[in-house]
Design a protein around this motif. Structure first.
Motif, mmCIF file in Angstrom:
data_model
loop_
_atom_site.group_PDB
_atom_site.id
_atom_site.type_symbol
_atom_site.label_atom_id
_atom_site.label_comp_id
_atom_site.label_asym_id
_atom_site.label_seq_id
_atom_site.Cartn_x
_atom_site.Cartn_y
_atom_site.Cartn_z
ATOM 1 N N VAL B 153 0.828 -1.209 0.000
ATOM 2 C CA VAL B 153 0.000 0.000 0.000
ATOM 3 C C VAL B 153 0.867 1.265 0.000
ATOM 4 O O VAL B 153 0.528 2.246 -0.664
ATOM 5 N N THR B 156 1.947 1.833 -3.683
ATOM 6 C CA THR B 156 0.917 2.328 -4.601
ATOM 7 C C THR B 156 0.472 3.730 -4.207
ATOM 8 O O THR B 156 0.243 4.567 -5.075
ATOM 9 N N THR B 157 0.382 3.993 -2.883
ATOM 10 C CA THR B 157 -0.025 5.340 -2.466
ATOM 11 C C THR B 157 0.978 6.369 -2.968
ATOM 12 O O THR B 157 0.594 7.395 -3.554
ATOM 13 N N GLY B 198 -4.947 0.278 -4.691
ATOM 14 C CA GLY B 198 -3.789 -0.331 -4.040
ATOM 15 C C GLY B 198 -4.191 -1.091 -2.791
ATOM 16 O O GLY B 198 -3.744 -2.215 -2.553
#
Lengths: 310, 282
Positions: B153, B156-157, B198
């Protein structure tokens, strides 16, 4: 309002995000710390012979990890030997030959392969892949080529070969997607140049794509290797779980991840547990180095591509 | 002479093209085989009771994996409750403020965690929680899964926030909005569907994880009333049933696998839906 003079809330918010980032750093250090701390008793007792010892005897408290390291290396090598040509070939097909309507679905299906949980691969491996390999590949080969040490011995089914083949299926999506990305960076003009000189499509691929993409495909391969080495469930379910070093790939073996999965809940003594964590630490370090190498190669490649040097 | 060279080149061209097509077929083939076998072998046990009943002992017909489904949702939910704030805030830090030595160390840690085999996260959960508490628990399983969840995460963030054009940030600041508000309400908001994607993909990943749960959550044949005790999970049930010597448990394993893959596919498809939506809005 410059950043240095930002108001209190801004500073607080930035500090808060930094604090969480610090948590991630802390967790990583904690993970490494716990692994080192718990494996110290075993590493102190056996020293370097922990890696070279071939006896794994919990009752006698003798722990040598070589059979597991060997099994991990053999299964991963088999996986790469199968997965790399397949995924590179499929990547070339999708990038160069596939009609546009087929590109999306094939890429999507490959993506789906990556989403299947490994325990389902293992289940399928036990009941479908192993009988298939045993009856149609291993038995005939053992019959006619059994004199070759690589294919020696009785054929049971669960084996290093079966685990390797299943690993290959599992890592194909990763190698495929990275290879595709790398191939997509080849300038269209270079391809057209070869074709306009009268080259066939295969020659175009060999000359342009081949020269341009080999480092990238190498990086993708290393990435796949990292995956294969750490994969647990599928290997545990297929490799046969026998802590011996047998040369024949038709024979059962054991891997580092599989021994942790199988024996962790049974580890009664402190030294036994410590030895298993030590295998985890070795696994951590190996995958760490491999991922580092893959990232380094791919990053350098991206930098080169963005500079426009082919 | 010239003709034969041309012929050889044409032949090589044909052969290689055939091989490429063959490779593509071989790559996709296992997928069809797996799905066909799942449907074929899982169909037998796919009844409503599978979703509502507790597991039964060997030999007793019927029974389900209801406690596993609840357990999987519990462990994943706990992991996400811890993981989402840590991961999203770290992602914001790396994308919006992350320059300098500390940020690159954090980035390196995230990359390292992402490459760690999941079984090692199981050891993490065991040593950190099971050993001191002296019992297997949902907490330990969730800790292991959170360690898998967070790096995915964060990455993707950060990536999604970096796709937000710089002028959007500048416009917000130019209007006199405080920077933290601009970041939360405008930058993060703009990238939100990507961030959710994500989170969903990471969720799909941890829902199917088995190895790290083997010696943290351990599994359980009954409903669990507490989080500090052993807890069931669908992947664990699939594994236990698959390696058992009993025919009717093998059927259960296939049925459990169908349920598991349906959960994973639903989450992945929802994630796809979110990215789709982003494409339609310019």
């Amino acid at each position: 309002m410059s950043a240095s003079r930002g108001n209190v809330k801004d500073i607080l918010f930035e500090r808060a995000t930094a604090l969480f980032a610090g948590c991630v750093l802390g967790l990583t250090l904690l993970l490494l710390g716990l692994l080192v701390h718990e494996s110290l008793p075993a590493l102190k007792k056996f020293g370097f012979s922990f890696l070279t010892g071939t006896t794994w005897d919990p009752v006698a408290e003798t722990f040598g990890a070589l059979p597991f390291i060997y099994g991990t290396l053999v299964t991963s090598t088999i996986a790469l030997l199968i997965a790399v040509p397949l995924s590179v070939g499929a990547a070339v097909f999708i990038n160069e030959f596939a009609p546009p309507w087929l590109k999306g679905p094939v890429a999507f299906l490959a993506e789906l392969l990556a989403a299947i949980p490994s325990v389902i691969y293992g289940l399928w491996g036990i009941f479908v892949l192993v009988p298939l390999l045993r009856d149609h590949l291993m038995k005939p080969v053992a019959k006619f080529l059994g004199w070759i040490p690589l294919f020696k011995g009785p054929v049971y089914g669960p084996s290093m070969l079966a685990a390797g083949v299943l690993l290959a299926i599992m890592i194909v999506p990763f190698i495929l997607s990275v290879s595709r990305e790398v191939m997509a960076t080849v300038p269209q003009r270079q391809k057209e140049a070869v074709l306009s000189l009268g080259g066939t499509q295969w020659e175009m691929i060999r000359i342009v794509v081949g020269q341009h993409c080999i480092p990238g495909i190498f990086g993708a391969t290393i990435l796949g290797l990292g995956r294969a080495i750490g994969e647990t469930m599928a290997v545990t379910m297929l490799i046969g779980n026998r802590p011996d070093i047998l040369f024949s790939i038709f024979q059962p073996g054991y891997s580092m991840a599989a021994v942790i999965a199988n024996e962790f809940t049974e580890a009664t003594g402190d030294l036994y547990l410590s030895a298993l964590v030590a295998i985890g630490l070795v696994l951590f370090l190996i995958t760490f180095v491999i991922n580092l190498a893959a990232r380094w190669i791919l990053k350098r490649l991206v930098a080169r591509a963005s500079r426009g040097i082919a | 002479m010239i003709a034969s060279i041309a012929l050889r080149r044409r032949l090589a061209d044909r052969t290689m093209k055939t091989l490429f097509v063959l490779a593509a077929i071989l790559v996709v083939l296992p997928l069809f085989m797996i799905f066909a076998d799942l449907l074929w072998k899982g169909a037998k046990e796919l009844k409503w009771s599978l979703l509502t009943d507790l597991p039964r002992p060997v030999g007793e017909p019927g029974g389900g994996i209801a406690n596993g489904i609840l357990g999987t949702l519990t462990i994943s939910g706990l992991a996400m409750a811890v993981g989402i704030p840590v991961a999203v805030m770290t992602g914001i830090y790396l994308a919006e403020y992350g320059r300098g030595r500390f940020a690159s160390i954090v980035r390196f840690c995230v990359d390292t965690l992402a490459g760690v085999p999941s079984i090692i996260m199981g050891i993490f959960g065991y040593v950190l929680i099971v050993l001191p508490m002296k019992r297997f628990s949902a907490y330990a399983g969730a800790a292991a899964l959170a360690m898998i969840f967070i790096p995915i995460v964060v990455r993707t963030t950060e990536e999604m926030l970096k796709t937000v054009p710089q002028p959007v940030r500048e416009a917000a600041l130019a209007l006199g909005i405080e920077r933290w508000k601009a970041t939360l309400h405008i930058t993060v908001r703009t990238a939100w569907s990507g961030i959710v994607t994500g989170i969903l993909l990471a969720m799909a990943r941890i829902v199917g994880e088995t190895a790290p749960l083997l010696f943290t959550a351990l599994g359980n044949q009954f409903w669990q009333s507490r989080l500090d005790g052993p807890i069931a999970a669908v992947p664990l049930q699939v594994f236990t049933y698959a390696i058992s010597p009993y025919e009717d448990w093998h059927d259960k394993a296939w049925a459990g696998a169908v349920v598991l893959i349906l959960i994973v596919l639903c989450i992945s498809l929802t994630a796809r839906f979110f990215t789709r939506e982003k494409k339609w809005k310019p």
